[in-house]
Design an enzyme around this catalytic site. Structure first.
Site, PDB file in Angstrom:
ATOM      1  N   ALA A   1       0.832  -1.201   0.000  1.00  0.00           N
ATOM      2  CA  ALA A   1       0.000   0.000   0.000  1.00  0.00           C
ATOM      3  C   ALA A   1       0.870   1.257   0.000  1.00  0.00           C
ATOM      4  O   ALA A   1       0.641   2.182  -0.788  1.00  0.00           O
ATOM      5  CB  ALA A   1      -0.935  -0.002   1.208  1.00  0.00           C
ATOM      6  N   GLY A   2       1.888   1.282   0.846  1.00  0.00           N
ATOM      7  CA  GLY A   2       2.709   2.486   0.990  1.00  0.00           C
ATOM      8  C   GLY A   2       3.564   2.763  -0.232  1.00  0.00           C
ATOM      9  O   GLY A   2       3.642   3.905  -0.693  1.00  0.00           O
TER      10      GLY A   2
ATOM     11  N   ARG B   1     -11.424 -19.204   5.878  1.00  0.00           N
ATOM     12  CA  ARG B   1     -10.351 -19.456   6.838  1.00  0.00           C
ATOM     13  C   ARG B   1     -10.839 -19.638   8.264  1.00  0.00           C
ATOM     14  O   ARG B   1     -10.341 -20.501   8.984  1.00  0.00           O
ATOM     15  CB  ARG B   1      -9.382 -18.279   6.789  1.00  0.00           C
ATOM     16  CG  ARG B   1      -8.688 -18.205   5.481  1.00  0.00           C
ATOM     17  CD  ARG B   1      -7.892 -16.947   5.339  1.00  0.00           C
ATOM     18  NE  ARG B   1      -7.074 -17.064   4.127  1.00  0.00           N
ATOM     19  CZ  ARG B   1      -6.203 -16.149   3.724  1.00  0.00           C
ATOM     20  NH1 ARG B   1      -6.047 -15.047   4.414  1.00  0.00           N
ATOM     21  NH2 ARG B   1      -5.509 -16.332   2.633  1.00  0.00           N
TER      22      ARG B   1
ATOM     23  N   HIS C   1      -2.656 -14.581  11.514  1.00  0.00           N
ATOM     24  CA  HIS C   1      -2.098 -14.308  10.201  1.00  0.00           C
ATOM     25  C   HIS C   1      -2.304 -12.872   9.756  1.00  0.00           C
ATOM     26  O   HIS C   1      -1.487 -12.303   9.050  1.00  0.00           O
ATOM     27  CB  HIS C   1      -2.787 -15.271   9.227  1.00  0.00           C
ATOM     28  CG  HIS C   1      -2.489 -15.036   7.803  1.00  0.00           C
ATOM     29  ND1 HIS C   1      -1.197 -15.019   7.332  1.00  0.00           N
ATOM     30  CD2 HIS C   1      -3.277 -14.791   6.744  1.00  0.00           C
ATOM     31  CE1 HIS C   1      -1.224 -14.786   6.033  1.00  0.00           C
ATOM     32  NE2 HIS C   1      -2.464 -14.616   5.655  1.00  0.00           N
TER      33      HIS C   1
ATOM     34  N   ARG D   1     -11.386 -12.008   6.449  1.00  0.00           N
ATOM     35  CA  ARG D   1     -10.925 -11.664   5.116  1.00  0.00           C
ATOM     36  C   ARG D   1     -10.844 -12.922   4.268  1.00  0.00           C
ATOM     37  O   ARG D   1     -10.329 -13.937   4.708  1.00  0.00           O
ATOM     38  CB  ARG D   1      -9.550 -11.004   5.195  1.00  0.00           C
ATOM     39  CG  ARG D   1      -8.983 -10.632   3.852  1.00  0.00           C
ATOM     40  CD  ARG D   1      -7.700  -9.858   3.965  1.00  0.00           C
ATOM     41  NE  ARG D   1      -6.604 -10.624   4.543  1.00  0.00           N
ATOM     42  CZ  ARG D   1      -5.957 -11.600   3.910  1.00  0.00           C
ATOM     43  NH1 ARG D   1      -6.303 -11.939   2.693  1.00  0.00           N
ATOM     44  NH2 ARG D   1      -4.979 -12.250   4.503  1.00  0.00           N
TER      45      ARG D   1
END
Lengths: 649, 265
Positions: free
Chosen positions: A56-57, A342, A413, A447
């Site tokens: 992202a950065g 997950r 995670h 997620r």
């Protein structure tokens, strides 16, 4: 504006996420049209700080640099290419529908909302699905070597929790290749002079002036020098905080410090208890264990998960016949089988191990077996698809997974929680933007696989480069430089904190505190959480924090490279964060996604939400070291995907 | 098992270093090499001594942070393995091991086993990219890439920039590193427009940083934890000759060291 909505008097407020009006498929277009622009010639007058240069950065810094802003990038690594994004294995989702298998932007959006167990913001998830398509285009143009078919077209595969093949991948090293793409774009801007990169530089605090984020305080990890840096806007893309558990799949240096320091300066912390436990990691071997290694869950596409039917069956796996094996995911979830999300797969593994049917030393492991895949596809095909993962496994365990099944167990995670941000990715401190895993994200309470890379790059390449300029164009700035007294004040605070850590000279090492905290969090705020356990943790954490304050031993001094000092600062912040996580987990008495409260389950043991009471994002306000945090709520509405109990049966 | 470690201790870039011997007891074969060092460091801290500084992060063999010499071998004795993925089952009770940092003038020692590898970033800055500003990309499948090219690009892009190739080379050459990035980008259709420029710029940057040249010892290939093949250096040499011999509007040759061939104009 938000700053006026959040009272400093610590009274709970309803948060406004600034979601644009209109039909969901037009919201992002609408938002972009409504944004104010900065003309090309004026851009170089603005200084942007980007902290953290992972996916992202680096993507945000490179893109803002390309646009013509003056960007300062900060990374505690020796190079941006070391960021932990590099370790993502499986892939990145995109609604390209190249397979013609019924995929669409809407379906990716739907899967994300459902996968997140209806605790994500619809507008954000839709935008993420829209941008997924452009991300693949961008990465291919940069030369990311995605897997391809013989005709030269891109290959895709299916990935945990979905029924379409929308995951693009580069063998088992997708994160590495995407990060290198972003890193190379960033290095290009560094050589062009638009980005100045500060490596081995760790942000230790945020400077807020007149209610706006105006800079950061940084420690040079080689010289020990503490320096102030001023800017017009600060972007944090510093990753997740799974290392609060000590053992996680995160890199050893991954930490919460940047966002925690911003939280203490007024940024609300969203859903801190939402963590993801990944089902396919290599089990712990002993006390010396320093981190856990994930085996990509793409392995679940072809591997079958099982444990012996009989309790305490210690025969070698080859000696256990099919009739004596319990393929428990296929049995319990016939339509998704081994590909359930997950959180579901992780809890199922915990249940069979808690019931005494786990395998391997210590009994906390389940088999992931490729015998049938090898018989069906041939060993070569399995090797082509998963070769590097089998190698990793062999290196760590000394076992050959072509001959004996892998042993796996869940591990922490990823953290869905993070700093609360609005639709523009701005935190509750104006001028402080947060991208990637560091924000509380578009993922809700869980997620889906191959969505973290997608979110990091959507934030970095496309969203922040639109919303940061909008903020710059629509705000009035007094010129600020580091001579401002606020910089001196925060810098002094940072120095005092560092000196205090070195001056304690107690008996226990930083790691021993970190290990104890991690164990407590894994036991009480891990895969299954109960009111009594959380209360126990909430009683113990402040004690542990006090012991740390009075008994930690940090060798060396602050005048140079001191890895113990770096760790000590990070663990001090984990000790505060842990309390907030448990507070959040205790208040949310429902189960949702990765947050499983044992008090809230369906008769057959699945997570049971409570939409009447908890259909909101929890955003916590820091009110001082000895005060209880104050809860603010962002109500979640579902106009498109109607909340249902998730079912993967 | 019990081990004896001789470890290079150096306080800072400008202070001389020395080997210090440490015994390590009760080492489990399931520990990684770095976990064994963690155990030593915990003991040192409790005894009031300074722990050994070594770089590491992901401990999964992918971030490229870790790396030092064990008995003169980069990342230790196991082929294709970073030191974080090296497990103590590769050693035996009573072993005496010597640990020292990468030795190369382009990689100055910062402390103990940590070196400064920022020269690699500067090589990438000189041309290790494809210029594709965000937003300008064509539809992904509009660019057909033969699977063979894509697979070769991937093999090359697997480099983790740990620096083992430089440390293993008697000339401290960075040619394996540089050639891997050149191969990654130059075999792809997207990389063609900048191919010649990229090649000469990266080779020139490599020379500027003080890395040596390849004299075909092939130690780098043996040392590489990602098994990057020596063949890529041969490819790089082909790229260089092609770049120099092809006509360009602005001659590229002058950017490279004297003695490089240049086309008569």
């Amino acid at each position: 504006m938000l700053d006026t909505m959040i009272s400093t008097q610590a009274s709970p407020q309803t948060l406004d996420a600034r979601i644009p009006p209109g039909p969901i498929e037009q919201k992002w277009d609408r938002a972009r049209f409504d944004m104010k622009l900065v003309s090309r010639a004026n851009r170089r007058k603005y200084r942007v700080i980007v902290v953290g240069t992972g996916l992202a950065g680096a993507a945000a810094a490179a893109t803002l640099g390309e646009q013509g802003y003056q960007v300062d990038g900060f990374s505690f690594h020796d190079s941006p290419r070391r960021a932990h994004s590099i370790a993502a294995q499986g892939g990145i989702n995109a609604a390209k529908n190249y397979r013609n298998d019924g995929d669409s932007i809407y379906r990716l959006f739907y899967d994300t909302i459902k996968g997140g167990d209806f605790r994500a913001r619809e507008a954000n998830a839709y935008r993420l699905a829209q941008l997924s398509v452009e991300i693949i285009d961008q990465c291919v143009a940069q030369g990311v070597p995605f897997a391809r078919e013989y005709g030269g077209l891109l290959d895709t595969r299916s990935f945990g929790g979905v029924q379409v093949e929308r995951t693009f991948y580069a063998r088992g090293q997708t994160g590495q290749q995407l990060l290198l793409g972003a890193y190379q774009a960033l290095e290009r801007q560094i050589s062009a002079g638009s980005v100045k990169m500060h490596t081995r530089s760790e942000m230790l605090d945020l400077v807020v002036i007149d209610g706006k984020a105006r800079g950061i305080i940084v420690r040079n990890l080689v010289t020990g020098a503490i320096t102030p840096h001023a800017a017009d806007v600060v972007v944090l893309a510093t990753g997740g905080y799974a290392n609060v558990y000590y053992l996680s799949t995160n890199a050893k240096a991954s930490n919460v410090t940047a966002i925690w320091r911003a939280h203490r300066r007024g940024a609300l912390f969203g859903n801190p208890c939402f963590t993801q436990i990944h089902p396919t990691c290599i089990p712990v071997t002993g006390e010396h264990q320093s981190k856990l290694t994930l085996m990509s869950e793409s392995l679940r596409n072809d591997g079958r998960v099982w444990v012996p039917v009989k309790k305490g069956d210690t025969r070698p796996p080859g000696a256990i016949s099919d009739a004596e094996r319990d393929y428990y995911l296929e049995r319990r979830y016939p339509s998704f089988g081994n590909l359930v999300p997950r959180d579901v797969a992780s809890r199922a593994a915990k249940e069979v191990c808690d019931a005494g049917r786990g395998v391997g030393p210590g009994g906390y492991g389940v088999y992931l077996d490729f015998r049938d895949a090898i018989n069906r596809m041939g060993r070569d095909a399995v090797q082509e698809k998963y070769g590097n993962l089998f190698e990793i496994y062999e290196r760590i365990t000394g076992e050959n997974a072509y001959d004996v099944p892998m042993r796996i167990y869940p591990a922490v995670h990823y953290t869905m929680g993070g700093l609360w941000v609005d639709y523009q990715l701005m935190s509750t401190i104006p001028g402080l933007f947060v991208g990637g895993e560091a924000n509380f994200s578009d993922q809700g309470a869980n997620r889906l696989g191959a969505s973290a890379l997608m979110q990091g790059l959507a934030d970095g390449y496309f969203i922040l480069p639109a919303t940061v300029p909008n903020y710059l164009a629509s705000s009035r700035f007094d010129p600020v430089n580091t001579a401002h007294p606020a910089f001196r004040e925060v810098e002094d605070e940072v120095r005092r904190r560092t000196e205090a850590l070195l001056a304690t000279k107690g008996k226990r090492t930083v790691d021993s505190f970190h290990r104890e905290l991690g164990r407590l969090m894994w036991d009480e705020c891990g895969m299954a959480r109960s009111e009594s356990g959380l209360r126990k943790a909430l009683a113990r954490i402040p004690e542990l924090r006090e012991e740390f304050r009075t008994d930690v031993r940090v060798p060396g001094d602050d005048g140079g490279l001191n890895q113990s000092l770096e760790k000590a600062g990070r663990v001090a912040d984990f000790l505060e964060l842990a309390e907030l996580m448990c507070t959040d987990a205790l208040h949310r008495s429902e189960s949702c996604g990765g947050h499983f409260r044992v008090e809230s389950q369906t008769p057959d043991g699945e997570a049971m939400r409570n939409d009447e009471e908890f259909s909101y994002a929890a955003a916590w306000e820091w009110t001082g070291p000895d005060n209880a945090p104050v809860l603010h709520k962002e109500p979640l509405t579902f106009d498109y995907v109607h909340p249902t109990q998730r079912s993967y049966k | 098992m019990n081990l004896t470690l001789r470890i290079w201790r150096q306080k800072g870039a400008n202070t001389p270093g020395e080997f210090v011997t440490y015994p390590v007891h009760n080492v489990s074969p399931d520990m990684s090499f770095l976990e064994m060092l963690d155990v030593l460091n915990e003991e040192l801290i409790v005894r009031g001594e300074e722990p050994v500084s070594f770089e590491h992060d992901c401990r999964e063999g992918i971030c490229g942070s870790c790396g030092f010499l064990i008995d003169g071998m980069t990342h230790g004795p196991r082929r294709g393995t970073t030191v974080c993925q090296l497990h103590m089952r590769s050693f035996q009770d009573g072993d005496e091991l010597t640990l020292e940092p990468w030795r190369a003038s382009a990689f100055p020692v910062l402390k103990d086993l940590i070196v400064d590898r920022s020269a690699f970033d500067r090589i990438i800055q000189s041309g290790g990219f494809i210029s594709a500003p965000t937003g300008s990309a064509p539809e992904a499948n509009a660019i057909l890439v033969p699977k063979e090219s894509s697979d070769t690009a991937f093999d090359a892009a697997a480099c983790i920039a740990c620096g083992a190739c430089v440390a293993a080379c008697p000339n401290a050459s960075a040619m394996l590193f540089t050639s891997a990035k050149l191969t990654h980008l130059n075999v792809l259709p997207q990389g063609q427009p900048e191919r010649d420029e990229r090649t000469v710029n990266m080779v020139a940057a490599m020379d500027r940083e003080g890395f040596g040249s390849c004299t075909n010892h092939a130690e780098c290939e043996a040392a590489c934890p990602k098994l990057i093949p020596l063949e890529f250096i041969a490819r790089m040499n082909r790229y260089v000759y092609r770049a120099l011999l092809r006509p360009h509007r602005h001659p590229l040759a002058e950017r490279i060291a004297p003695g490089a061939p240049s086309r008569a104009r």
